[in-house]
Every structure is written in C-alpha cells, then in structure tokens.
Design a protein around this motif. Structure first.
Motif, PDB file in Angstrom:
ATOM      1  N   ARG A  93      -2.558 -64.995  70.045  1.00 44.21           N
ATOM      2  CA  ARG A  93      -3.325 -63.883  70.596  1.00 44.21           C
ATOM      3  C   ARG A  93      -4.502 -63.587  69.681  1.00 44.21           C
ATOM      4  NH1 ARG A  93      -0.772 -59.361  67.820  1.00 44.21           N
ATOM      5  NH2 ARG A  93       1.133 -60.158  66.840  1.00 44.21           N
ATOM      6  N   ILE A  94      -5.407 -62.758  70.192  1.00 38.17           N
ATOM      7  CA  ILE A  94      -6.581 -62.320  69.448  1.00 38.17           C
ATOM      8  C   ILE A  94      -6.575 -60.799  69.365  1.00 38.17           C
ATOM      9  CG2 ILE A  94      -9.104 -62.243  69.384  1.00 38.17           C
ATOM     10  CD1 ILE A  94      -8.158 -65.025  68.905  1.00 38.17           C
ATOM     11  N   ASP A  97      -9.001 -57.453  67.969  1.00 38.34           N
ATOM     12  CA  ASP A  97     -10.386 -57.136  67.674  1.00 38.34           C
ATOM     13  C   ASP A  97     -10.460 -56.002  66.646  1.00 38.34           C
ATOM     14  OD1 ASP A  97     -11.633 -58.997  69.325  1.00 38.34           O
ATOM     15  OD2 ASP A  97     -11.567 -57.677  71.070  1.00 38.34           O
ATOM     16  N   THR A 136     -10.476 -73.722  67.974  1.00 42.07           N
ATOM     17  CA  THR A 136     -10.789 -72.310  68.208  1.00 42.07           C
ATOM     18  C   THR A 136     -11.989 -71.932  67.366  1.00 42.07           C
ATOM     19  OG1 THR A 136      -8.489 -71.708  68.692  1.00 42.07           O
ATOM     20  CG2 THR A 136      -9.961 -69.942  67.973  1.00 42.07           C
ATOM     21  N   LEU A 172     -14.035 -68.826  66.057  1.00 36.02           N
ATOM     22  CA  LEU A 172     -13.811 -67.391  65.887  1.00 36.02           C
ATOM     23  C   LEU A 172     -15.072 -66.592  65.565  1.00 36.02           C
ATOM     24  CD1 LEU A 172     -10.465 -67.365  63.870  1.00 36.02           C
ATOM     25  CD2 LEU A 172     -10.813 -66.693  66.251  1.00 36.02           C
ATOM     26  N   PRO A 225     -14.408 -65.013  70.693  1.00 36.31           N
ATOM     27  CA  PRO A 225     -13.945 -66.344  70.318  1.00 36.31           C
ATOM     28  C   PRO A 225     -13.904 -67.314  71.494  1.00 36.31           C
ATOM     29  CG  PRO A 225     -12.079 -64.869  70.472  1.00 36.31           C
ATOM     30  CD  PRO A 225     -13.305 -64.020  70.632  1.00 36.31           C
ATOM     31  N   PRO A 274      -4.134 -70.139  68.719  1.00 38.08           N
ATOM     32  CA  PRO A 274      -3.807 -68.717  68.532  1.00 38.08           C
ATOM     33  C   PRO A 274      -2.832 -68.206  69.591  1.00 38.08           C
ATOM     34  CG  PRO A 274      -6.180 -69.064  68.391  1.00 38.08           C
ATOM     35  CD  PRO A 274      -5.589 -70.349  68.888  1.00 38.08           C
ATOM     36  N   LEU A 299     -11.863 -70.333  72.883  1.00 37.78           N
ATOM     37  CA  LEU A 299     -10.521 -70.895  72.748  1.00 37.78           C
ATOM     38  C   LEU A 299     -10.419 -72.177  73.567  1.00 37.78           C
ATOM     39  CD1 LEU A 299      -8.546 -67.549  73.229  1.00 37.78           C
ATOM     40  CD2 LEU A 299      -9.379 -68.544  71.099  1.00 37.78           C
ATOM     41  N   ALA A 351      -7.673 -63.878  64.790  1.00 36.23           N
ATOM     42  CA  ALA A 351      -6.731 -64.774  65.459  1.00 36.23           C
ATOM     43  C   ALA A 351      -5.356 -64.655  64.813  1.00 36.23           C
ATOM     44  CB  ALA A 351      -7.218 -66.215  65.389  1.00 36.23           C
ATOM     45  N   ALA A 364     -13.332 -60.909  65.606  1.00 37.33           N
ATOM     46  CA  ALA A 364     -12.136 -61.488  66.208  1.00 37.33           C
ATOM     47  C   ALA A 364     -11.130 -61.865  65.132  1.00 37.33           C
ATOM     48  CB  ALA A 364     -12.500 -62.715  67.030  1.00 37.33           C
ATOM     49  N   TYR A 370      -3.101 -65.226  59.964  1.00 36.62           N
ATOM     50  CA  TYR A 370      -4.218 -64.505  60.585  1.00 36.62           C
ATOM     51  C   TYR A 370      -5.518 -65.101  60.059  1.00 36.62           C
ATOM     52  CZ  TYR A 370      -0.533 -61.057  61.484  1.00 36.62           C
ATOM     53  OH  TYR A 370       0.620 -60.431  61.889  1.00 36.62           O
ATOM     54  N   SER A 427     -17.594 -64.358  66.274  1.00 36.86           N
ATOM     55  CA  SER A 427     -17.927 -63.420  67.348  1.00 36.86           C
ATOM     56  C   SER A 427     -19.210 -62.639  67.069  1.00 36.86           C
ATOM     57  CB  SER A 427     -16.756 -62.457  67.582  1.00 36.86           C
ATOM     58  OG  SER A 427     -16.392 -61.808  66.378  1.00 36.86           O
TER      59      SER A 427
END
Length: 241
Positions: free
Chosen positions: A230-231, A233, A204, A206, A197, A228, A199, A219, A217, A5, A208
């Motif tokens: 997925r992201i 929040d 990437t 990140l 982010p 990533p 992508l 990741a 964000a 992460y 934000s």
C-alpha cells in the motif's frame, strides 16, 4: 515479521520527512521496521540542512533500521563543494543547490570559502551507499538497467538514468522499461510527477514531486510480496500556495 517503508526525493522538505516518520512509526508500532530514503533529500526545498541533521542522527526509537541512499543531487552537491569552480557551482545552484546553501546560512554575495557546510556532513554524504538490496527488491535512486547485474551497473547510471515514458528529457540516459535480470522489484525515485507514485509489476517510482506538491508518497512493503502492499501519503503545504 517487520515492514519496510520507502520514500523518495524529499528535496529540502523537512516538514514532509517529519510527517512521514510519524506515519511509519505509528503504522509499525512497537515492531519497528526498515526505513529506506532513496536519495535526493537536498536542494530545491528550504531545509536541506535540517534533513541531513535528522538522517545523520538516525532512528530515535528501538527496532528501527534506517537506510539512506545517495542520489544524483547529493552527488552534485559533493562535486560542487569538493572542487569549487564557477561552472560546477552554476550547475548545482541552477538545479536547486542555492536553496541548500541558504539552509546553511549563505546569502546572495557571500563567499563560499571558508565552507559553512560541516565536514561531518560532507563525509556522511560521501559515504552513503548507492543502492540497497533485500531478498525481494532493489532500492536505488534512479533505476537499474534491466540487463545488467546490480554490481556491474555504473554508479552514475543508478543515480541518473530514466525509464521511457516516466518523464520527458531529451539528453538523459534511457534504459528499456523491462523486468530486471535478477527478477527483483526495482524501487526508485528521480522521475518526478504530481501523478506519481507509478506502480508497475516490475518496478515502483515513488517520486511524487513532493517539494512542489506537498505530497510525499510512502511505500509500505511486506516481506511476502515484492511490490508495495500500500501507499501512505505524508501531506504538507504545496509550494504553489
């Protein structure tokens, strides 16, 4: 198989760090994982000291590895406090360092010396790595020049460079937005935008703009794919509210 992460550019938002840790620990469960902080966790927001205390303490649950990188704001803080001068202090304070000093108890008009920032904090910040590399990715604060092996890139470049199109700064060090020569995915922050982010196939971003937007964000990386998966929040109040 454990997950990795990553977060970027907390800038004094201790509330968002706590929310992010809660999110990733719930997502990973007992398997644990790796948590990478991409630098710039001090300045601008109100609770830089709290962030440093928490990151220095390290993970409080088993099966976790925390990797904390030094960003350009940590580098500014170290330079300004290690060799105090009016010019350096104006530079740092003008870029959010005033809020960091307030988190250590300073108020307007206070003398800087004796320094209220604990020696242990300064030593920990100074010892932080500039980058982290695994089998698929390079984690760094600002970026990596596409044509330079990681070990040959200047530390200040890794902490300060920009990619064209991410943000608009006329006086910055820009490098072409191309696949790194190692073939690895670059994971970075430093280029703030409320729309991130960002992508891309080869990198990437990140950052934000979390200290202002209240959205950090997070990741989530799986070992089998460099970008990533997925992201998530981590949400808190916006500074504009």
């Amino acid at each position: 198989m454990t997950r990795t992460y990553a977060i970027a550019d907390l800038h004094g938002r201790f509330d968002l760090l706590c929310r992010a840790i809660d999110l990733i620990e719930a997502d990973a469960g007992d398997a644990g994982g790796k948590f990478v902080v991409l630098g710039d966790f001090v300045d601008r927001g109100p609770q830089s000291r709290n962030i440093i205390d928490l990151l220095m303490a390290g993970p409080q649950r088993p099966n976790w590895d925390w990797v904390v990188l030094q960003g350009n704001h940590e580098a500014m803080m170290l330079e300004a406090l290690s060799t105090p001068s009016p010019q350096l202090m104006r530079w740092w304070v003008g870029n959010g360092g005033g809020q960091t000093l307030e988190s250590y108890g300073y108020r307007s008009g206070d003398d800087l010396l004796p320094l209220r920032v604990p020696v242990e904090h300064m030593e920990w910040l100074r010892a932080l790595p500039i980058y982290h590399e695994d089998g698929w990715r390079i984690f760094v604060h600002a970026g990596v020049p596409f044509d330079q092996p990681l070990t040959e890139a200047k530390p200040e470049t890794l902490q300060w460079m920009l990619y064209p199109g991410d943000v608009d700064h006329d006086d910055a060090e820009f490098h072409p937005d191309e696949q790194h020569c190692s073939g690895k995915h670059i994971v970075h922050g430093h280029h703030q935008s409320a729309s991130h982010p960002l992508l891309k196939r080869h990198r990437t971003n990140l950052d934000s703009f979390a200290w202002n937007t209240g959205r950090l964000a997070v990741a989530v990386f799986e070992d089998y794919y460099p970008a990533p998966a997925r992201i998530m929040d981590a949400l808190g109040p916006s500074a504009a509210r």
